[in-house]
Design an enzyme around this catalytic site. Structure first.
Site, PDB file in Angstrom:
ATOM      1  N   CYS A  63       0.835  -1.210   0.000  1.00  0.00           N
ATOM      2  CA  CYS A  63       0.000   0.000   0.000  1.00  0.00           C
ATOM      3  C   CYS A  63       0.869   1.259   0.000  1.00  0.00           C
ATOM      4  O   CYS A  63       1.672   1.494   0.922  1.00  0.00           O
ATOM      5  CB  CYS A  63      -0.921  -0.023   1.223  1.00  0.00           C
ATOM      6  SG  CYS A  63      -1.716   1.547   1.595  1.00  0.00           S
ATOM      7  N   GLY A  64       0.687   2.108  -1.008  1.00  0.00           N
ATOM      8  CA  GLY A  64       1.453   3.346  -1.124  1.00  0.00           C
ATOM      9  C   GLY A  64       1.215   4.303   0.023  1.00  0.00           C
ATOM     10  O   GLY A  64       2.159   4.922   0.542  1.00  0.00           O
ATOM     11  N   HIS A  65      -0.046   4.449   0.452  1.00  0.00           N
ATOM     12  CA  HIS A  65      -0.364   5.336   1.568  1.00  0.00           C
ATOM     13  C   HIS A  65       0.310   4.841   2.854  1.00  0.00           C
ATOM     14  O   HIS A  65       0.754   5.648   3.678  1.00  0.00           O
ATOM     15  CB  HIS A  65      -1.874   5.424   1.771  1.00  0.00           C
ATOM     16  CG  HIS A  65      -2.586   6.168   0.688  1.00  0.00           C
ATOM     17  ND1 HIS A  65      -2.318   7.477   0.387  1.00  0.00           N
ATOM     18  CD2 HIS A  65      -3.561   5.783  -0.175  1.00  0.00           C
ATOM     19  CE1 HIS A  65      -3.091   7.881  -0.606  1.00  0.00           C
ATOM     20  NE2 HIS A  65      -3.851   6.868  -0.961  1.00  0.00           N
ATOM     21  N   CYS A  66       0.379   3.508   3.015  1.00  0.00           N
ATOM     22  CA  CYS A  66       1.027   2.943   4.206  1.00  0.00           C
ATOM     23  C   CYS A  66       2.523   3.263   4.201  1.00  0.00           C
ATOM     24  O   CYS A  66       3.109   3.585   5.239  1.00  0.00           O
ATOM     25  CB  CYS A  66       0.810   1.436   4.254  1.00  0.00           C
ATOM     26  SG  CYS A  66      -0.927   0.921   4.256  1.00  0.00           S
TER      27      CYS A  66
END
Length: 499
Positions: A63-66
């Protein structure tokens, strides 16, 4: 089951997570020290049970946001480890097979999701604060200690009451009795959303009556009438008063970050929503605002909430509703079933009569849809909103439908598996495996509830079964589910086989 969260009617694209690199270096060893605890199914309950207050991030490695959040979360954990008492931050790889039970237990529908666990995990709340280190630290410090702070002096009032935010203050003759206890119950329940204070001196609150004869809750806000008093201390009534009073008559959707909490409340409201999007540089903007506020006042308390959006800040909204900039000023209504009603290039004097036509049930919904594909010969058939009824809802076949998003990692992982499932049923005329791009096509929310991507639904040939598939996403499990839930072959398909 892990999935990519659906942008909750516009909100997904509003948040920006800043990327930075943070290292905590030990002066003795020069090695990086990790302050965020790593939890999994084997140690989760044991560690959480030892803490009265612990914050847990549920993440996925892809996950990029993570990935963007990780250094900010670690930096915040480093700072909060020195708090008195220390505030512990932890993380769980909710994408890992062994941790799926935790993801299901805490209803994780997207990444990253952060939960605040109190009293050994007995009380679970959503983290609704910032995603950068300083903001995380400030937010979590407020979440510890008493839910409502006592206001003893004018300095206390100035320090606690932010004129840009909602603040709820209880004014009491004394800090005891059922009314005060109920106020504290509501403050504890809603502390993730609002700031609370209590006092025995109404003169310290700069808005409203300076003398109060009986216990009163005063809701202070930076919009509309600026404050509202309430004297019903029944818990449910008090909670409802706060939730309803915290949404402006007209919510502004612009580039001002101070409006973000009110946007969250607006889109989280169960009421139907009227949204007017136009350029705030429009030469008639003041007239639009004045008329729109007047109309909103007429519908106050009637289940219709109003929003005024600047086109420059509304790219996500335009994508969601399938709008183009040349349609502005554009008026959109979304009802509780997810149906959308759109009036493009609306004039000021057209707003009120058009909304009345909507309320009177005289308008037809607008359906966002891609074009029906000219060829559809791949194993997994392509469905769009315009073909959904023929290919799925009214179809006489057993249909497994995936609602996906092109950017969703889980969807990309599932795609080749669905291809294999579809190939295994290629000679079975009664079974269809299909997919629909949920970002470009509307689906009837009263039939298909899309909480995240991918969402899988199965409809039997007779229509007697219409259920969400929530099993493992393996070829074998999906095939078994279809076989166990399908209707028997139709006479038409039997005839074709015989021929």
């Amino acid at each position: 089951m892990a999935s990519c969260r659906v942008p909750g009617v516009l909100l997904m694209c509003v948040f920006v997570i800043l990327l930075s690199t943070v290292f905590s270096i030990s002066s003795a060893s020069e090695e990086e020290k990790e302050y965020v605890l790593t939890l999994d199914h084997s140690n989760f309950s044991e560690i959480v049970s030892k803490h009265k207050f612990i914050v847990v991030e549920f993440y996925a490695p892809w996950c990029g946001h993570c990935k963007n959040l990780a250094p900010e979360y670690e930096k915040a954990a480093s700072v909060l480890s020195g708090n008195e008492p220390a505030i512990v931050l932890a993380k769980v790889d909710a994408n890992a097979e062994e941790n799926k039970g935790l993801a299901e237990q805490f209803e994780i529908q997207g990444f990253p999701t952060i939960k605040i666990l109190r009293n050994g995990g007995e009380n679970v709340q959503e983290y609704k604060g910032p995603r950068e280190a300083d903001g995380i630290v400030t937010y979590l410090k407020k979440q510890t200690g008493p839910a409502s702070k006592e206001i003893k002096t004018a300095e206390d009032a100035d320090r606690l009451i932010d004129g840009k935010k909602i603040f709820i203050v209880g004014i009491f003759p004394k800090f005891s009795g059922e009314e005060f206890e109920n106020f504290l119950i509501v403050a504890e329940k809603l502390r993730s959303d609002y700031d609370f204070g209590h006092t025995t001196n109404a003169e310290l609150i700069h808005r409203g009556e300076s003398s109060v004869s009986k216990a009163t809750v005063r809701l202070l806000k930076p919009f509309d009438e600026l404050f509202v008093d309430f004297k019903n201390f029944e818990v449910d009534a008090l909670e409802k008063f706060i939730e309803e009073g915290s949404i402006p008559l007209v919510t502004l959707f612009d580039q001002n970050p101070d409006n973000q909490p009110f946007l969250n409340k607006y889109f989280g409201s169960p009421d139907e929503k009227a949204m007017l999007f136009l350029h705030f540089s429009h030469d008639q903007i003041d007239n639009f605002k004045s008329k729109y506020n007047e109309i909103a006042g007429l519908y106050k308390g009637k289940g219709l909430k109003f929003l005024l959006g600047d086109v420059l800040a509304s790219e996500s909204a335009f994508q969601f509703f399938g709008l183009t900039e040349d349609q502005a000023p554009v008026l959109v209504v979304q009802n509780n079933k997810g149906l959308k009603f759109i009036n493009p290039n609306v004039e000021i004097d057209q707003i009120a009569p058009w909304l009345k036509s909507y309320v009177d049930g005289k308008l037809k919904p607008s359906i966002k849809s891609e074009a029906i594909p000219e060829t559809n010969d791949e194993p997994v058939k392509v469905v769009v909103a315009k073909s959904l009824r023929d290919m799925v809802l009214d179809s006489k076949k057993n249909v497994l439908l995936e609602i996906y998003a092109p950017w969703c990692g889980h969807c990309k992982k599932l795609a080749p598996i669905l291809d294999e499932v579809a190939v295994s049923f290629e000679k079975d005329a009664d079974v269809v495996v299909a997919k629909l791009d949920g970002t470009k096509n509307d689906v009837p929310s009263d039939i298909i509830e899309v909480r995240g991507y991918p969402t899988l639904y199965f409809k039997s040939a007779s229509g007697s079964k219409y259920v969400a598939y929530e099993g493992d996403r393996s070829k074998e499990d999906i095939i078994e589910f279809i076989q166990n839930n399908r209707d028997a072959a139709t006479s038409e398909s039997i005839l074709k086989d015989e021929l």
